[in-house]
Scaffold this motif. Structure first.
Motif, PDB file in Angstrom:
ATOM      1  N   GLU A   1       2.119  36.729  97.839  1.00 38.05           N
ATOM      2  CA  GLU A   1       1.881  38.144  98.097  1.00 38.05           C
ATOM      3  C   GLU A   1       1.815  38.877  96.763  1.00 38.05           C
ATOM      4  O   GLU A   1       2.650  38.669  95.890  1.00 38.05           O
TER       5      GLU A   1
ATOM      6  N   VAL B   1      -5.633  41.285 103.246  1.00 43.90           N
ATOM      7  CA  VAL B   1      -5.198  42.450 102.483  1.00 43.90           C
ATOM      8  C   VAL B   1      -4.698  43.480 103.481  1.00 43.90           C
ATOM      9  O   VAL B   1      -5.446  43.900 104.375  1.00 43.90           O
TER      10      VAL B   1
ATOM     11  N   VAL C   1     -10.391  41.456  93.667  1.00 44.05           N
ATOM     12  CA  VAL C   1      -9.011  41.739  93.261  1.00 44.05           C
ATOM     13  C   VAL C   1      -8.892  41.672  91.746  1.00 44.05           C
ATOM     14  O   VAL C   1      -8.304  42.560  91.103  1.00 44.05           O
TER      15      VAL C   1
ATOM     16  N   VAL D   1      -8.293  48.174  94.171  1.00 43.30           N
ATOM     17  CA  VAL D   1      -7.808  47.461  95.354  1.00 43.30           C
ATOM     18  C   VAL D   1      -6.425  47.961  95.754  1.00 43.30           C
ATOM     19  O   VAL D   1      -6.182  48.325  96.910  1.00 43.30           O
TER      20      VAL D   1
ATOM     21  N   VAL E   1      -1.685  41.982  99.074  1.00 46.78           N
ATOM     22  CA  VAL E   1      -2.710  40.946  99.123  1.00 46.78           C
ATOM     23  C   VAL E   1      -2.009  39.618  99.371  1.00 46.78           C
ATOM     24  O   VAL E   1      -1.111  39.230  98.619  1.00 46.78           O
TER      25      VAL E   1
ATOM     26  N   VAL F   1      -0.225  48.601  99.536  1.00 45.18           N
ATOM     27  CA  VAL F   1      -1.224  47.541  99.662  1.00 45.18           C
ATOM     28  C   VAL F   1      -0.572  46.207  99.320  1.00 45.18           C
ATOM     29  O   VAL F   1       0.144  46.089  98.322  1.00 45.18           O
TER      30      VAL F   1
END
Length: 409
Positions: free
Chosen positions: A312, A216, A188, A195, A204, A202
């Protein structure tokens, strides 16, 4: 009985008034010395507080889709889930949604609430028109042809009571959603663009200690199955969630579904997250500073993780809205969902903000932050404040928050 926000982190000082018609709303606004509009109460601070709190819940919940114009006119109090159902039925879609479909369109766009995506702007960027009641009880219509429009969309409740918004739409689409477990933090930090650009949206999730992010989430319009291994993580083959969710999360196991059931994290028919027993903070930094900013926060991991439910990380595309948290820069959003331990969280936030200071962090307007100088990160702050004064010369919509955060007396 005292009114509280959804999370119980703020008790409102004012009384709630619920007009039943536009005319009644105009009279309430014109007669109130100080007031604010109250939405679905998903803000965590005092941004919506005042002597009088106006709720639009008794007004008609209009959702009018214009297929030819690819737009929808919606009452400000309507939650995104209801808009999504009407839009999808017409063969159209919103470009993005936040993690909670429960939030109202008016409240979310007023505070630059967002989803995730390197190429996706926040929810406010879909707005093409505003209808609001101004401090004198009059009606004002604004659209993209008005030079004030870019300053009015993210308004923090300080220009009037927005009654309706028009949102741009696009053709409906399906998405699949996959989760990878155990992606190393080095992946990351080493390639944030790679990523976060791996899918349309997306996220994480994880904690700051340890060497790997826990999950993820990849949400993609590409419906072909992804690889079982990706960037050092493995694809989950069962339902998982960052926090034990009791089934309130949307499906994430590769099953294709409509956009409105994949872009949000939570199902509309369930109580989201930790049942509201939480505190949230979020900071936006330029995407080019992502690796350095994340490394700085990781330096506080021993202080952060004991108070943390989950972090997040998401991205937001740059826009031109004056008070948008992504104004002028592609952004990484660093979000903290805290345990409900307010004194300890309040003591920690200045440390996090000091660590992020070299990267000019912009806090989410509706969540907890400590800095009294948050608004200084905005190049067009003076223009935004001037617009607030123009549309509300008598200060009806000013409150403790606007004084503290914007310097707007």
């Amino acid at each position: 009985m005292s009114e509280q926000n959804w999370a119980g982190t703020h008790t409102y000082a004012g009384r709630v008034v619920s007009p039943r018609s536009l005319g009644e709303l105009q009279r309430v606004v014109a007669g109130a010395p100080h007031m604010r509009a109250l939405g679905t109460r998903h803000s965590f601070n005092d941004i919506a507080d005042s002597e009088v709190l106006v709720s639009l819940r008794e007004l008609p919940a209009d959702v009018e889709v214009d297929v030819d114009a690819a737009s929808v006119r919606v009452a400000a109090q309507v939650p995104y889930a209801a808009v999504a159902m009407a839009v999808d039925a017409a063969g159209l879609a919103l470009h993005n949604m936040g993690s909670l479909p429960h939030i109202s369109v008016g409240g979310a766009t007023a505070t630059a609430t967002h989803g995730s995506g390197l190429r996706l702007g926040n929810l406010s960027t879909a707005v093409t028109g505003l209808e609001l009641v101004t401090a004198d009880g009059g009606i004002l219509l604004l659209d993209r042809d008005d030079p004030r429009f870019a300053g009015a969309v993210v308004h923090l409740g300080a220009i009037g009571v927005v009654t309706h918004l028009t949102l741009a739409l696009e053709p409906r689409f399906d998405m699949r959603q996959d989760v990878y477990l155990g992606v190393p933090w080095d992946e990351v930090l080493g390639d944030p663009v790679g990523v976060f650009g791996a899918a349309d949206s997306v996220s994480v999730f994880g904690h700051w200690s340890g060497e790997r992010a826990e999950q993820v989430w990849l949400k993609s319009r590409e419906l072909a199955p992804p690889p079982d291994a990706w960037r050092g993580g493995v694809r989950a083959m069962r339902q998982v969630a960052p926090v034990d969710d009791g089934g309130d999360n949307t499906t994430r196991q590769g099953e294709a579904g409509p956009w409105h059931a994949r872009l949000p994290h939570f199902r509309f028919d369930r109580q989201p997250s930790a049942q509201g027993d939480e505190i949230q903070s979020e900071y936006f930094v330029a995407l080019e500073d992502a690796a350095s900013a994340l490394s700085a926060v990781r330096g506080l991991r021993d202080r952060i993780d004991p108070l943390l439910l989950v972090t997040e990380l998401r991205t937001v595309a740059a826009d031109d809205l004056w008070l948008s948290t992504a104004h002028g820069r592609n952004s990484l959003a660093i979000h903290f969902t805290w345990r409900s331990r307010p004194a300890e969280v309040a003591a920690l936030l200045p440390e996090i903000e000091a660590a992020l200071e070299p990267f000019a962090p912009r806090p989410h307007w509706g969540k907890w932050f400590a800095s009294a100088h948050a608004s200084e990160r905005y190049e067009l702050l003076e223009d935004a404040v001037a617009l607030m004064r123009e549309l509300d010369p008598s200060g009806v919509f000013r409150n403790a928050y606007t004084r503290r955060v914007l310097g707007l007396e």
